[in-house]
Design an enzyme around this catalytic site. Structure first.
Site, PDB file in Angstrom:
ATOM      1  N   ASP A 310       9.219   1.992 -20.680  1.00 29.46           N
ATOM      2  CA  ASP A 310       9.874   0.735 -20.563  1.00 29.46           C
ATOM      3  C   ASP A 310      10.312   0.125 -21.689  1.00 29.46           C
ATOM      4  OD1 ASP A 310       9.616  -1.911 -18.100  1.00 29.46           O
ATOM      5  OD2 ASP A 310      10.871  -1.721 -19.799  1.00 29.46           O
ATOM      6  N   GLU A 500      10.914 -11.085 -14.515  1.00 31.48           N
ATOM      7  CA  GLU A 500       9.709 -10.386 -15.032  1.00 31.48           C
ATOM      8  C   GLU A 500       8.545 -11.543 -15.435  1.00 31.48           C
ATOM      9  OE1 GLU A 500      12.151  -7.414 -17.997  1.00 31.48           O
ATOM     10  OE2 GLU A 500       9.834  -7.524 -18.321  1.00 31.48           O
TER      11      GLU A 500
HETATM   12  C1  GLC Z   1      12.781  -4.451 -18.767  1.00 34.04           C
HETATM   13  C2  GLC Z   1      12.026  -4.305 -17.601  1.00 34.04           C
HETATM   14  C3  GLC Z   1      12.525  -2.742 -16.904  1.00 34.04           C
HETATM   15  C4  GLC Z   1      14.103  -2.882 -17.618  1.00 34.04           C
HETATM   16  C5  GLC Z   1      13.991  -2.475 -18.963  1.00 34.04           C
HETATM   17  C6  GLC Z   1      15.634  -2.352 -19.555  1.00 34.04           C
HETATM   18  O1  GLC Z   1      11.745  -4.906 -19.890  1.00 34.04           O
HETATM   19  O2  GLC Z   1      10.707  -3.846 -17.471  1.00 34.04           O
HETATM   20  O3  GLC Z   1      12.655  -2.925 -15.689  1.00 34.04           O
HETATM   21  O4  GLC Z   1      14.631  -1.660 -16.928  1.00 34.04           O
HETATM   22  O5  GLC Z   1      13.432  -3.506 -19.597  1.00 34.04           O
HETATM   23  O6  GLC Z   1      16.249  -3.569 -19.484  1.00 34.04           O
END
Ligand code: GLC
Length: 613
Positions: A310, A500
């Protein structure tokens, strides 16, 4: 000798010469560039030609705003992404395609010409793109219980995303949301593995193609976030959050029973990539969890795509320095590293780790082999650039796509109360409509829409719930601005956008403005339909008695008129709760199947209207 013979002889000599030259210089078409060759052969041929720098470049993903096409070329970068809300300016499909082609041309100009994957969070439509069709968030799709619909949604999302060049989506989120105080509850289909088993495979088939083509009009998809992201314990949140990125403390048996089924469905559907979760499992960060990533996901379950971190996920590993974080994450079995801004440091540290023997060449080759396999499967070597024909078809945000989103809104609505059959409303009614989410496109879309966190207001093209209701009314029906003129009040309440951990919320109460409107309607004694537009259940137990009807609308997206379609009885309610609706949060979490299960509304609950009246 006649002229004709001289010509034939000359051609023959020319052919022999060319073959001879090729034979000497070995300038034959390399196997990896031969589209007719088996993929595994192309992978091995290309891998055998790569330097360590080229291999490590493939394992690196940078954010579009932190790298130039020249740097993509110089560092052999394997992927570029758009983070939440990251788009070219102006934010148009044509500009996206130009941006994508700019990065891709640079990648294709490298010694071996390895194309990039361009990733974006198309989590409810191509939501980083202004004007794209925005579908209900996953929690609303969970309420539909309709896999065929989800396949169509995936297909449309793929078309609208691919038309802009982007060829990889970081979706679907297959989280099983066990605590609705979590800010990512709305990204989940719901609280049981039953919903993952029902919906994940179809959605991925829509995104990637029925045979995991991943190329042409399809995308590479991502099942996320591995593993257990919806099962963290309140109060253990990471990065300053309450529960997001927290610790999952359940037994391995429960982890496998509740949180793994979505990945089994994704692997069965041929998902190209899997993203690692920020959370910890039994105290160990998932980004260094070798047992679950390598032993379980890759070896036991046979996942043959590639695993990506992530966003800067390795930086949360509790190691003394960045070098150790890199080593532990690579050795855990992660293949590509979303290091959006620090991608240079990543490359430097991984090269050093291989030189030091802290990371083996075999581990590097395993990662690169997986990445190349997905790129070959997705047809990227054979068709690396944006498909301008798709763009020319003007598919993005088209009426046909919006009609499917409107159908999804209808099917996502859950009727929780309908006293005296107040619903369906007559189209000839005089309606007083109010509430913070009655006429706000941004609020009904929620987070991950145009911007990462989403925001209130007219953020893109769409129809608000109020606009949909107004359009459905028939003379003498009309919207009225005073309660004393109204036959009925429709009050649309709920949450403002968040994403988030920003959305972690231990109270889940209605805001003061909504409570004030509800009190005014109650005092006026007007029959009232309350519609809750939110990413999850809210605490309304003490208010419910004053409401004649209650509808959960989740986060419907741009096609708000789908709500009016059902309110006036053109369609009936079919939605069922994808999560438990608790009475309060005192004895919480509370999930279907728990002992002493005593919710306000049970998982699976949902009424229908009597349309005969
Ligand atoms: C974010 C998320 C993830 C996402 C990534 C790219 O922090 O946790 O779900 O795909 O970053 O944006």
């Amino acid at each position: 000798m006649r002229r004709h013979s001289w010509v034939v002889l000359s051609c023959l000599l020319l052919v022999l010469l060319i073959n001879g030259v090729i034979g000497i210089t070995g300038a034959e078409v390399p196997v990896y560039k031969d589209a007719s060759a088996p993929i595994d052969l192309r992978v091995e041929d290309l891998l055998s030609r790569m330097t360590l720098a080229e291999k490590i470049g493939q394992m690196t993903q940078a954010e579009r705003g932190a790298i130039t096409p020249q740097e993509v070329r110089r560092y052999f970068i394997g992927s570029v992404l758009s983070g939440g809300g990251s788009a070219p300016s102006p934010n148009t499909a044509e500009n996206w395609a130009q941006m994508y082609d700019g990065f891709q041309k640079a990648a294709m100009s490298t010694r071996l010409g390895i194309p990039i994957l361009y990733g974006t969070d198309a989590v409810h439509g191509h939501n980083n793109l202004w004007g794209a069709t925005i579908f209900p968030h996953n929690i609303g799709l969970g309420a539909t219980r309709d896999p065929e619909l989800l396949e169509r949604i995936g297909r449309i999302t793929a078309l609208e995303t691919k038309a802009t060049g982007a060829n990889w989506t970081f979706s679907p989120c297959v989280a099983v949301a066990r605590d609705v105080r979590w800010g990512r509850t709305y990204e989940s289909f719901g609280e049981t593995p039953e919903l993952q088993r029902l919906l994940v495979g179809s959605y991925i088939k829509g995104l990637q193609g029925p045979n995991a083509e991943m190329g042409g009009e399809y995308l590479v998809a991502t099942a996320k976030h591995f593993l257990g992201d919806g099962g963290a314990t309140w109060g253990t949140g990471g990065a300053g959050y309450k529960i997001d990125r927290g610790n999952v403390a359940v037994s391995e048996e429960e982890l496998r029973a509740i949180h793994l089924p979505g990945y089994l469905e994704a692997i069965k559907a041929g998902v190209g990539t899997i993203m690692v979760a920020f959370n910890s499992y039994q105290g160990m960060k998932m980004h260094e969890h070798k047992y679950l990533i390598t032993d379980v996901l890759k070896n036991e379950l046979g996942f043959d795509g590639f695993v990506i971190t992530d966003w800067e996920g390795i930086r949360e590993i509790p190691a003394p320095n960045y070098y150790q974080k890199v080593v532990r994450a690579v050795n855990a079995g992660i293949d590509m590293f979303m290091e959006p801004n620090g991608w240079r440091d990543f490359i430097t540290n991984l090269e050093k780790a291989v030189r030091n023997g802290d990371v083996s060449e075999e581990r590097i080759d395993d990662a690169v082999r997986r990445i190349l396999r997905v790129k070959f499967k997705a047809g990227l070597f054979d068709a690396p650039y944006a498909n301008r024909d798709l763009l020319a078809q003007k598919l993005i945000g088209c009426e046909a796509h919006r009609a499917v989103a409107r159908e999804a809104v209808r099917k996502s609505l859950v009727l929780l109360k309908n006293e005296n059959n107040l619903l369906p409303l007559a189209k000839e009614s005089r309606i007083y409509i109010a509430g913070s989410n009655a006429d706000d496109l941004g609020n009904q879309c929620g987070g991950w829409t145009i911007t990462w966190q989403g925001k209130s207001g007219p953020i893109t093209i769409g129809t608000t719930i109020r606009e949909g209701i107004e359009a459905a009314l028939k003379e003498p029906g009309r919207l009225v601005s005073n309660l004393d003129e109204a036959d009925v009040a429709v009050v649309v309440v709920g949450e403002k956008p968040y994403a988030e951990g920003v959305g972690d919320n231990g109270k889940l109460t209605l805001g003061a403005p909504d409570l004030m409107v509800l009190n005014q309607v109650k005092a006026a004694g007007v029959p009232v339909v309350v519609i809750i537009v939110s990413g999850r259940p809210l605490m309304i137990t003490h208010l419910l008695k004053d409401w004649d009807a209650l509808v959960a609308a989740w986060l419907p997206g741009t096609e708000g008129q789908g709500v009016a379609d059902v309110l006036f009885g053109d369609y009936n309610f079919t939605g069922k709760l994808p999560v438990t609706w608790p009475k309060d949060l005192d004895r919480y979490p509370l999930n279907y199947g728990d002992a002493d299960y005593d919710p306000l509304f049970s998982y699976g609950y949902g009424l229908a209207m009597d349309l005969k009246k």
